[in-house]
Design an enzyme around this catalytic site. Sequence first.
Site, PDB file in Angstrom:
ATOM      1  N   CYS A 132      62.590  43.833  12.614  1.00 39.95           N
ATOM      2  CA  CYS A 132      61.536  44.817  12.850  1.00 39.95           C
ATOM      3  C   CYS A 132      62.095  46.243  12.858  1.00 39.95           C
ATOM      4  O   CYS A 132      62.509  46.750  11.837  1.00 39.95           O
ATOM      5  CB  CYS A 132      60.787  44.476  14.135  1.00 39.95           C
ATOM      6  SG  CYS A 132      59.152  45.229  14.218  1.00 39.95           S
ATOM      7  N   HIS A 192      59.030  38.992  12.779  1.00 36.91           N
ATOM      8  CA  HIS A 192      59.542  38.469  14.043  1.00 36.91           C
ATOM      9  C   HIS A 192      59.888  36.982  13.942  1.00 36.91           C
ATOM     10  O   HIS A 192      59.027  36.129  14.185  1.00 36.91           O
ATOM     11  CB  HIS A 192      58.517  38.682  15.160  1.00 36.91           C
ATOM     12  CG  HIS A 192      58.366  40.107  15.570  1.00 36.91           C
ATOM     13  ND1 HIS A 192      58.885  40.612  16.743  1.00 36.91           N
ATOM     14  CD2 HIS A 192      57.770  41.149  14.961  1.00 36.91           C
ATOM     15  CE1 HIS A 192      58.608  41.903  16.831  1.00 36.91           C
ATOM     16  NE2 HIS A 192      57.924  42.248  15.756  1.00 36.91           N
ATOM     17  N   GLU A 223      61.510  35.270  15.969  1.00 37.01           N
ATOM     18  CA  GLU A 223      61.448  34.606  17.282  1.00 37.01           C
ATOM     19  C   GLU A 223      60.065  34.033  17.543  1.00 37.01           C
ATOM     20  O   GLU A 223      59.881  33.224  18.461  1.00 37.01           O
ATOM     21  CB  GLU A 223      61.850  35.581  18.393  1.00 37.01           C
ATOM     22  CG  GLU A 223      60.773  36.518  18.878  1.00 37.01           C
ATOM     23  CD  GLU A 223      60.493  37.649  17.917  1.00 37.01           C
ATOM     24  OE1 GLU A 223      59.520  38.389  18.149  1.00 37.01           O
ATOM     25  OE2 GLU A 223      61.226  37.812  16.925  1.00 37.01           O
TER      26      GLU A 223
END
Length: 405
Positions: free
Chosen positions: A273, A365, A367
């Site tokens: 990001c 992202h 995650e």
Amino acid sequence: MSTQREHQEQQEHLADADVPAVLVLEDGRSFAGQAYGAVGRTVGEAVFSTGMTGYQETLTDPSYHRQVVVMTAPHIGNTGVNAEDMESARIWVAGYVVRDPAIRPSNWRSQGDLGTALREHGVVGISGVDTRALTRHIRDRGAMRAGIFSGADARRPVAELLEEVSAAPLMVGAALAAEVTTAEPYVVEPAGEHRYTVVALDLGIKGSTPALLAQRGIRVHVLPATSSVDEVRALNPDGVFFSNGPGDPATAEHEVGLLRKVLAAELPFFGICFGNQLLGRALGLDTYKLPFGHRGINQPVLDRRTGKVEVTSHNHGFAIAWPTATDTPVDSPFGRVRVSHVALNDEVVEGVECLDAPAFSVQYHPEAAAGPHDAAYLFDRFVELMESRPSPASVDDKERGDAPA
């Protein structure tokens, strides 16, 4: 949660329905509704998120600092809130816009009501808004400043409220990493055997990221955004990670300077990001503001290395400006660089990979908090990068590390 607490939260929700609120955009359009969360006023950049689930992860993502988040899904709050899904210690959004908030949460993991959580964190929100019309307006006109005014403030003349919105700072030129980073370094220990040590620069990091690194046997030293190269060197890391975060990457001169020293030392690097944008700037590329950004958990991205399409979680309003066709590598002070990932909706650069240095990054992202898990392999790719260089390089002030962007 006790029945008494549930009853109290339901009464607070019903009371909110009687408190007027208004959303005012900087182009003069306004939307009337009811207060949701804290009563008062707030301003920020209006953005929309397309996620149908995972609102708590969105709210607690530091990347949303100073943004008024519009949820495109009509029903919000159905699953309540809980301590486990917090991505940071607080709710970061500047304001919250929903259509139909749940009267009561209904989920076995729920530990509280979303409206109550917003009140406790002082987040001013609005409900009863036609979020579909609002989203279409932002898509047509672009992300813009907005204010939410509730209670007595909602009764003020719209022209007066518009002046307050127009006086709010723009996201372009905003340096926000220092406002969301950790005040002190901390360590996340590896799960099981210790394999590698990574320094993670906290530009607005989410809790899931060091946890996923730790699952792969990595000891993660999370450092403030203001950390120096000497502080990084002292930890003798096998790799360096730059996190997500808010603000304009063009303002992050200190962080970009640090990253250039990491690249000069040929220390394995992974960024996501905001970290992706900073890698671009460290390589001499420009960044720019997207018309309305990418946000939500259903964004299709092509991994050019494998040819696979991933459904990914996004939250970014800036992107790397590629100087040529995105299928053509370019030269940088650290060797050749190519676009590794591209957004299929609009061809925005979603990842870059150095061909002559151990560094790569993605704009989204992996995650996946919240979101799909298609991109979790990127953490394994980072481990593979460190495996190929078992001896940590020494981070120093080599001449090319100080090369201008």
